[in-house]
Design a protein around this motif. Sequence first.
Motif, mmCIF file in Angstrom:
data_model
loop_
_atom_site.group_PDB
_atom_site.id
_atom_site.type_symbol
_atom_site.label_atom_id
_atom_site.label_comp_id
_atom_site.label_asym_id
_atom_site.label_seq_id
_atom_site.Cartn_x
_atom_site.Cartn_y
_atom_site.Cartn_z
ATOM 1 N N VAL A 36 0.860 -1.187 0.000
ATOM 2 C CA VAL A 36 0.000 0.000 0.000
ATOM 3 C C VAL A 36 0.895 1.235 0.000
ATOM 4 C CG1 VAL A 36 -1.912 1.194 1.128
ATOM 5 C CG2 VAL A 36 -1.683 -1.296 1.355
ATOM 6 N N LEU B 128 -2.723 5.583 1.826
ATOM 7 C CA LEU B 128 -4.091 5.380 2.301
ATOM 8 C C LEU B 128 -4.486 6.655 3.031
ATOM 9 C CD1 LEU B 128 -5.560 2.192 3.980
ATOM 10 C CD2 LEU B 128 -6.198 4.478 4.747
ATOM 11 N N LYS C 128 -10.490 0.693 8.340
ATOM 12 C CA LYS C 128 -10.563 -0.760 8.508
ATOM 13 C C LYS C 128 -11.200 -1.406 7.282
ATOM 14 C CE LYS C 128 -12.307 -4.383 11.576
ATOM 15 N NZ LYS C 128 -13.028 -4.681 12.839
ATOM 16 N N LEU D 223 -8.547 -1.479 4.471
ATOM 17 C CA LEU D 223 -7.543 -2.511 4.727
ATOM 18 C C LEU D 223 -8.141 -3.909 4.549
ATOM 19 C CD1 LEU D 223 -5.486 -1.193 7.782
ATOM 20 C CD2 LEU D 223 -4.686 -1.525 5.438
ATOM 21 N N TRP E 22 2.836 -1.960 4.247
ATOM 22 C CA TRP E 22 2.793 -0.515 4.066
ATOM 23 C C TRP E 22 3.756 0.104 5.068
ATOM 24 C CZ3 TRP E 22 -0.946 -3.567 6.170
ATOM 25 C CH2 TRP E 22 -1.311 -3.331 7.503
ATOM 26 N N TYR F 280 -3.147 -0.268 13.478
ATOM 27 C CA TYR F 280 -2.654 -1.343 12.627
ATOM 28 C C TYR F 280 -2.413 -2.623 13.423
ATOM 29 C CZ TYR F 280 -1.908 2.345 9.148
ATOM 30 O OH TYR F 280 -2.084 3.373 8.261
#
Length: 331
Positions: free
Chosen positions: A244, A247, A260, A263, A280, A293
């Motif tokens: 990623v 974001l 969320k 992801l 990421w 995370y």
Amino acid sequence: MFELTLRPATPADVSVLLDLIMALAEYEKLSHAVTGTVEALKEHLFGANPDIEAIVAEYAGQAAGFALFFHNYSTFLAKPGIYLEDLFVLPQFRRLGIGKAVLSYLAQLAVSRNCGRFEWSVLDWNESAIAFYKRMGASILESTRICRLTEEPLTELASNNSSLKVRPATPEDTPTLFHLLQGKAEFDQKLDTLTGTPEALQRHLFGEPSYIEAILAESEGEVVGFATFFPNYSTFLTRQGLYVDDLFILPSHRRQGLGKAMLGHLAQLAVKRDCGRLEWLVAVWNDQAIAFYKRMGASVLPDWRICRVADDKLTQLAAQLGDNNQNLGEK
């Protein structure tokens, strides 16, 4: 004096490459982590849709080392880059300038392909390697850490279905996506680093070749967030992953589960594509993001650092190889 030759790998090199990968794993005391096969490596290098590229370093006619790499992408630059996944030189061939030659070779390749940067990772305790990379012009990104989802945490996140709308971007979304990208740059106080254009971003998202993909998050019919991502690779697993690059959710729409949901959507894509991991970067100071995370099941790798060569340093590194008999090749 023996001649050093750097050349693109061919299908005939695959067994030698896997032997060198095993030697790298043994050197790092990670032999148990190598689960790949000759067949998988050959498919990913030379199949109908190759994921990776490799070069072989030969010294005195012997395979002395290898480098495995792929294209990554910078959304802010709207340019592809080259990411060096692994570089290894057999111990008996070290201190012969092979590592420097390989880095220069790849820098030349990056310049010839109009890449914005050349990157790889290094362990923070490897002081001799860090000093060497700095001499080559690399910057060490001390303020970021790699986040990784793999195995059960990846499949668990993928299994969480969300009612929030997350969808792939289309060419018609490019102006909206670029506007959100500007919002992220402003939020991060990095507007000066946003040098790409909507036209370049659209070309790299939807043209041929494409370097990156994007998903959008919607709330009440309004696009309020995005993520951009591209395939990466694990040499030891001989499996593709997803990385990623960015974001972002508009501040006014945070704490609604959109992060969320995005992801989770990316985890579903990773599982569907048989990827070994989802990764990421996160800033070390962003305790809130790190905690989020970790709740999603991600591991934050404490001892890996990203090395980056860009701008004048990239062209200077490329020039160090000189006009030897190396054939850079093209994709």
